[in-house]
Design a protein around this motif. Structure first.
Motif, PDB file in Angstrom:
ATOM      1  N   UNK A 276      14.184  -9.321   0.894  1.00  0.00           N
ATOM      2  CA  UNK A 276      14.140  -7.877   0.654  1.00  0.00           C
ATOM      3  C   UNK A 276      12.984  -7.287   1.456  1.00  0.00           C
ATOM      4  N   UNK A 277      13.255  -6.196   2.176  1.00  0.00           N
ATOM      5  CA  UNK A 277      12.177  -5.485   2.858  1.00  0.00           C
ATOM      6  C   UNK A 277      11.333  -4.787   1.798  1.00  0.00           C
ATOM      7  N   UNK A 278      10.062  -5.117   1.764  1.00  0.00           N
ATOM      8  CA  UNK A 278       9.183  -4.598   0.720  1.00  0.00           C
ATOM      9  C   UNK A 278       7.991  -3.899   1.335  1.00  0.00           C
ATOM     10  N   UNK A 279       7.490  -2.900   0.636  1.00  0.00           N
ATOM     11  CA  UNK A 279       6.269  -2.222   1.024  1.00  0.00           C
ATOM     12  C   UNK A 279       5.183  -2.600   0.019  1.00  0.00           C
ATOM     13  N   UNK A 280       4.044  -3.037   0.540  1.00  0.00           N
ATOM     14  CA  UNK A 280       2.911  -3.469  -0.269  1.00  0.00           C
ATOM     15  C   UNK A 280       1.848  -2.378  -0.239  1.00  0.00           C
ATOM     16  N   UNK A 281       1.434  -1.943  -1.415  1.00  0.00           N
ATOM     17  CA  UNK A 281       0.464  -0.864  -1.495  1.00  0.00           C
ATOM     18  C   UNK A 281      -0.918  -1.283  -1.042  1.00  0.00           C
ATOM     19  N   UNK A 282      -1.670  -0.331  -0.568  1.00  0.00           N
ATOM     20  CA  UNK A 282      -3.015  -0.559  -0.061  1.00  0.00           C
ATOM     21  C   UNK A 282      -3.971  -0.916  -1.197  1.00  0.00           C
ATOM     22  N   UNK A 283      -5.079  -1.544  -0.847  1.00  0.00           N
ATOM     23  CA  UNK A 283      -6.208  -1.691  -1.752  1.00  0.00           C
ATOM     24  C   UNK A 283      -7.155  -0.523  -1.530  1.00  0.00           C
ATOM     25  N   UNK A 284      -7.946  -0.210  -2.548  1.00  0.00           N
ATOM     26  CA  UNK A 284      -8.937   0.855  -2.455  1.00  0.00           C
ATOM     27  C   UNK A 284     -10.319   0.240  -2.629  1.00  0.00           C
ATOM     28  N   UNK A 285     -11.191   0.439  -1.647  1.00  0.00           N
ATOM     29  CA  UNK A 285     -12.566  -0.054  -1.738  1.00  0.00           C
ATOM     30  C   UNK A 285     -13.458   0.919  -0.987  1.00  0.00           C
TER      31      UNK A 285
END
Length: 349
Positions: A276-285
């Motif tokens: 499955x083509x998936x989008x991974x959310x960013x980390x916040x730092x």
């Protein structure tokens, strides 16, 4: 008001750099972190479940122990892979853990994530029925689990039992009243979010989802949440649903934070997961002021009532408590997620 908890993947490694070098380390430190998070004023302690991996697996002994050591904090999973589960035995375990905690269990379940082994659920004795996929099997197990949590009798009693039976058909014991309303479905797509709404489950949406529109992760996740809530209303459920999202959020308030996470928080990523083509959310730092501005733009966090902070558990209890505390102290009040006065210590007997 937004509930804020932590989500631990429960990794361990024999590496000297790891603060968790064994399964015992992870389990005991998970209990300690839940106690510390409650004392800091956090709302939830959630744990990931993976099989055949050096990570937390069987959740109920841990959940029961956390429930016995804490007084107020919600305890839960994110998520239990239902392809591996006997729904009736699971209902017994869940009922016991919920009773020990005084009704604080928030149990996240789902079809599961990519595995360490090929079709690992077969080693646990489960296989899809004719014409069924493994995802179908997971949803079928979930439906049985939800049904028995209602507490209705369904099993024919033995006419000559060892101990006297109550009248009528027998149910799974121990039964914990209200647990059925505290089951969450971990959804990676809009369609399964709608299915969860129709089934009367709360929604957990993590740091990845199916890339269904090419838009930024937080925009797609916000649309998923709105589709879920629309389906919930159409289903006519009596109660209000809950929705959680997971994020990696680090407020850089000291040199240790900057050393670990000061290299930049990046952006969304695209990958293939289980075909499955998936989008991974960013980390916040970032420094707290900049972090607040970044998080204001996250549509999905705005839509959710619960935020789960993914924590780097191998860095130890003290540092992870600091990570949670920094968000509660420097970020949450500035965003209106909660007031500083909500950071109240629980009463302990």
């Amino acid at each position: 008001m937004k509930k804020i908890g932590f989500l631990s993947f429960g990794h361990w490694s024999p590496s000297r750099r790891s603060g968790t070098r064994s399964a015992a380390d992870v389990l005991l430190q998970s209990i300690d972190l839940a106690v510390a998070a409650e004392e800091l004023g956090a709302d939830g302690a959630y744990f990931r479940v993976h099989h055949f991996a050096q990570q937390l697996a069987s959740p109920f002994p841990l959940l029961a122990a956390v429930g016995a050591k804490t007084d107020r904090i919600e305890i839960g999973t994110g998520v239990i892979d239902m392809r591996y589960e006997n729904p009736l035995y699971m209902a017994e375990d869940a009922g016991a853990a919920d009773l020990i905690s005084g009704g604080r269990l928030q149990l996240g379940i789902s079809r599961g994530s990519p595995e360490q082994v090929i079709e690992g659920w077969r080693y646990f004795g489960y296989a899809p029925a004719e014409g069924e996929s493994d995802a179908d099997m997971g949803r079928r197990h979930a439906e049985v689990f939800l049904d028995v949590l209602k507490g209705e009798g369904f099993a024919e009693p033995n006419p000559r039992p060892m101990f006297p039976n109550p009248p009528g058909l027998l149910r799974i014991e121990p039964h914990s009243e209200g647990l059925r309303d505290r089951i969450w479905w971990g959804s990676a797509s809009n369609a399964t979010a709608v299915w969860a709404a129709k089934a009367g489950m709360n929604l957990q949406s993590s740091t990845l989802k199916a890339d269904e529109s090419g838009e930024p992760f937080h925009v797609q996740q916000a649309k998923q949440i709105r589709a879920y809530r629309d389906a919930w209303r159409e289903a006519g459920h009596a109660r209000e649903p809950r929705v959680s999202v997971s994020r990696s959020i680090f407020a850089l308030v000291n040199d240790e934070d900057r050393a670990y996470f000061g290299g930049g928080d990046g952006g969304d990523q695209i990958g293939i997961i289980d075909n499955m083509r998936a989008v991974f959310g960013r980390s916040y730092a970032a420094e707290p002021d900049r972090l607040v501005e970044q998080l204001k733009a996250d549509e999905a966090i705005r839509e959710a009532d619960t935020l789960l902070l993914t924590v780097p558990n191998q860095l130890g209890v003290a540092y992870n408590a600091h990570v949670i505390d920094a968000v509660l102290k420097h970020v949450a009040p500035a965003l209106g997620w909660r007031r500083e006065t909500d950071r109240q210590l629980p009463a302990r007997g």
